[in-house]
Design a protein around this motif. Structure first.
Motif, mmCIF file in Angstrom:
data_model
loop_
_atom_site.group_PDB
_atom_site.id
_atom_site.type_symbol
_atom_site.label_atom_id
_atom_site.label_comp_id
_atom_site.label_asym_id
_atom_site.label_seq_id
_atom_site.Cartn_x
_atom_site.Cartn_y
_atom_site.Cartn_z
ATOM 1 N N ASP A 123 42.574 33.617 41.860
ATOM 2 C CA ASP A 123 41.566 34.333 42.649
ATOM 3 C C ASP A 123 40.951 33.390 43.693
ATOM 4 O O ASP A 123 40.748 33.772 44.841
ATOM 5 N N MET A 126 43.341 32.830 46.448
ATOM 6 C CA MET A 126 43.358 33.979 47.355
ATOM 7 C C MET A 126 42.165 33.942 48.301
ATOM 8 O O MET A 126 42.281 34.272 49.480
ATOM 9 N N LYS A 127 41.022 33.491 47.785
ATOM 10 C CA LYS A 127 39.846 33.377 48.656
ATOM 11 C C LYS A 127 40.103 32.376 49.772
ATOM 12 O O LYS A 127 39.776 32.620 50.931
ATOM 13 N N ASN A 130 42.461 33.866 52.357
ATOM 14 C CA ASN A 130 41.788 34.805 53.258
ATOM 15 C C ASN A 130 40.941 34.064 54.286
ATOM 16 O O ASN A 130 40.959 34.385 55.465
ATOM 17 N N HIS A 183 50.266 34.022 50.436
ATOM 18 C CA HIS A 183 49.603 35.274 50.108
ATOM 19 C C HIS A 183 50.577 36.187 49.370
ATOM 20 O O HIS A 183 50.262 36.749 48.312
ATOM 21 N N GLU A 184 51.784 36.300 49.920
ATOM 22 C CA GLU A 184 52.796 37.174 49.310
ATOM 23 C C GLU A 184 53.088 36.724 47.880
ATOM 24 O O GLU A 184 53.123 37.540 46.949
ATOM 25 N N VAL A 187 50.186 37.445 45.418
ATOM 26 C CA VAL A 187 50.092 38.860 45.032
ATOM 27 C C VAL A 187 51.206 39.197 44.036
ATOM 28 O O VAL A 187 50.993 39.953 43.095
ATOM 29 N N LEU A 192 47.701 43.164 42.523
ATOM 30 C CA LEU A 192 46.734 43.668 43.499
ATOM 31 C C LEU A 192 45.310 43.461 43.013
ATOM 32 O O LEU A 192 44.380 43.412 43.806
ATOM 33 N N CYS A 194 43.996 40.899 42.067
ATOM 34 C CA CYS A 194 43.520 39.653 42.659
ATOM 35 C C CYS A 194 42.839 39.927 44.001
ATOM 36 O O CYS A 194 41.755 39.408 44.272
ATOM 37 N N ILE A 195 43.445 40.772 44.821
ATOM 38 C CA ILE A 195 42.862 41.087 46.135
ATOM 39 C C ILE A 195 41.526 41.803 45.935
ATOM 40 O O ILE A 195 40.534 41.492 46.595
ATOM 41 N N VAL A 198 38.820 39.380 44.935
ATOM 42 C CA VAL A 198 38.351 38.529 46.035
ATOM 43 C C VAL A 198 37.401 39.329 46.924
ATOM 44 O O VAL A 198 36.370 38.821 47.374
ATOM 45 N N MET A 199 37.720 40.605 47.132
ATOM 46 C CA MET A 199 36.871 41.395 48.021
ATOM 47 C C MET A 199 35.541 41.743 47.375
ATOM 48 O O MET A 199 34.534 41.881 48.049
#
Lengths: 205, 363
Positions: A123, A126-127, A130, A183-184, A187, A192, A194-195, A198-199
């Motif tokens: 996670d 991923m942050k 982004n 990123h790919e 994931v 998903l 994980c995304i 992060v959001m």
């Protein structure tokens, strides 16, 4: 006095819809700091980040890329007040990511994900991805002031077709492609979810 | 495992559904009305439409014993529908809220119900005999944002609430004269109204979509928008909990969850299918989907003729028609509820979705 007689041209217009009624209410979310809803984030000074960077570089030189990546991800720099500390941490992570070969990405991510606390590590990664993509795409558009028109899909770097209007330089394009391939892979491993995490997360790197 | 029983009612989202105790009546929140379906053979047929709200109905619940239906809506009202020989008779409940009502549930004792709202409060409603109306008391502190979900403890006093401020909380909704003094539990001993017995949040702090007490009431599970479910085991009043176990998943967020015994949780949401979690105080893990994959008739629906194949290629540029999901629900599952239970364990549960389907699953 009936209510109907109180209607004037002014009350019949739609202007009242633009009143921010939340601002009039004492305990509504616009009237308190939403940061009070969650525990405060620990502060990390720039010196700490430099120390971390030095350790990570040493691991990289020693050929332990996984250890270096893990080191970055287990100590995410959240410090809300210091932008420079967070930017420095991002640079370190990107340095590590760029030094890892494409063929090693997936096995490394799977090892990290399988270990204790691995889900959180990805996670955090991923942050950083982004944030890295946001940073490289805004850097690629030169120093012009930010305008809403720059928020087109091409500008965020997801289009790979042809040169972008912002005409990015070679190096930012390369950085972006590294981030995109990471990123790919993230994931693929962390899903998903994980995304979404992060959001929804308040802790920003 | 028996095949799920699918009822495709219409092509609109179903915000909430509830079966009567005998499973003959199914109530559905659709737009501004509550639709009642009755079982005719193997299908559910529209029987009655309860119109009383003038904005979208957000939630409803049928009390299993009394058969009363409570519904709440974005028009900030709740209605109690009393079954009479002439049909259902609505009674308006004064909630005293100035934002939409979002969620409603009867307490297990059926003497109270709780309404969550966008007004950052929960209205706990009970019937006052001498005045012959429903009155509400507000649970206000320390909720900071819209209440999205509620769940009752088996003792009808404790109430769990999830909110968009990313906290799941446990409150006491004890009302003198309505409730008997509850037995002390791990959540608290003395429980005056609006006692906060617990307040929990996740690391990554997503909105809470669903909360549920375990059958014994000694554990609380909640699902958040960070695709996780969290299980809390309280230790003693005013003490930190014995264990808080968070399971981050690779899936999309869950909208609803139920307990199946003390060692299994079923959760469903944006992935359009239900998943099982198994574990206990030592740890929890995702153990797989409820729906069996690759059931005959799901994947390749029919043998394609050559003509059909070329027509598909011509029309869509591809051979396979991939507009169908492989799951029974074709869109987000909004709510799951126990349908048939034996003791503490759920044998069947029902789910409703944005695709207008009600599906009854065998666990």
């Amino acid at each position: 006095m009936s209510i109907i007689r109180e209607h004037t041209q002014a009350t019949l217009s739609d202007a009242w819809r633009t009143i921010n009624i939340d601002a009039l209410e004492e305990d509504s979310s616009v009237n308190f700091d939403t940061a009070t809803l969650h525990p405060a984030q620990p502060e990390t000074s720039e010196a700490d980040v430099r120390q971390l960077t030095a350790q990570v570089r040493q691991l990289l030189r020693g050929g332990d890329a996984e250890g270096a990546l893990r080191g970055c991800l287990e100590a995410p720099v959240y410090s809300p007040s210091s932008d420079s500390a967070r930017d420095a941490a991002l640079q370190t992570v990107i340095e590590v990511l760029q030094s890892i070969k494409a063929s090693e990405m997936t096995p490394m991510l799977q090892r990290i994900y399988g270990s204790a606390g691995g889900s959180e590590c990805l996670d955090v990664l991923m942050k950083y991805l982004n944030k890295g993509m946001a940073a490289t795409s805004s850097a690629s558009s030169g120093s012009a002031p930010r305008t809403p028109t720059r928020m087109t899909p091409q500008q965020t770097g997801f289009s790979q077709i042809g040169p972008r209007p912002g005409a990015p330089s070679e190096s930012t394009g390369a950085a972006m492609s590294v981030l995109l391939s990471w990123h790919e892979k993230v994931v693929e491993v962390a899903g998903l979810g994980c995304i979404g995490r992060v959001m929804s997360d308040w802790r920003r790197v | 495992m028996a095949a799920p029983e699918v009822h495709h009612l219409f092509h609109n989202p179903i915000a909430d559904h509830s079966f009567s105790a005998d499973h003959k009546t199914l109530a559905i929140a659709r737009d501004t009305a509550v639709e009642l379906y009755s079982k005719a053979g193997n299908a559910y047929k529209l029987q009655d439409e309860l119109k009383g709200h003038d904005k979208t109905v957000t939630s409803l619940d049928i009390a299993p014993n009394s058969g009363r239906i409570v519904s709440c809506s974005q028009d900030r009202n709740a209605l109690v529908w009393e079954p009479t020989p002439q049909g259902y008779k609505p009674t308006l409940v004064l909630l005293r809220i100035n934002r939409a009502a979002t969620f409603v549930r009867w307490s297990p004792s059926e003497t109270k119900f709780a309404v969550g709202s966008g007004d950052r409060l929960i209205a706990v409603c009970y019937f006052e005999q001498e005045n012959d109306w429903w009155v509400s008391k507000h649970l206000k502190k320390p909720i900071r944002s819209t209440v999205t979900t509620l769940a009752w403890h088996p003792n009808s006093v404790l109430l769990a609430a999830g909110s968009t401020d990313a906290h799941a909380r446990v409150f006491s909704s004890f009302i003198k004269g309505v409730d008997a003094r509850p037995e002390p539990t791990a959540w608290g001993e003395r429980l005056p109204f609006n006692t906060v017995c617990g307040e929990y949040m996740n690391n990554s702090a997503g909105w809470i979509h669903s909360v549920a007490f375990s059958p014994s009431g000694d554990a609380l599970a909640y699902a958040a928008h960070d695709s996780s479910i969290t299980v809390v085991y309280p230790s003693a009043p005013e003490q930190p909990p014995k264990a808080v176990i968070s399971i981050n998943t690779q899936l999309l967020p869950f909208m609803s969850l139920i307990w199946n015994g003390e060692a299994e949780i079923i959760a469903a949401g944006h992935d359009c299918e239900a998943f099982r979690f198994q574990g206990g105080i030592g740890g929890w893990q995702l153990s797989g989907a409820v729906e069996a994959k690759g059931r005959p008739g799901m994947g390749d629906q029919r043998e394609e003729s050559a003509l059909n194949m070329f027509r598909q290629m011509d029309l869509k540029g591809k051979v396979k028609d991939d507009t169908q999901l492989k799951t029974t629900h074709q869109n987000t599952i909004t709510m799951i509820r126990p349908y048939e239970a034996s003791g503490d364990s759920v044998r069947k549960f029902s789910s409703s979705g944005v695709d207008g389907r009600i599906v009854i699953w065998t666990v």
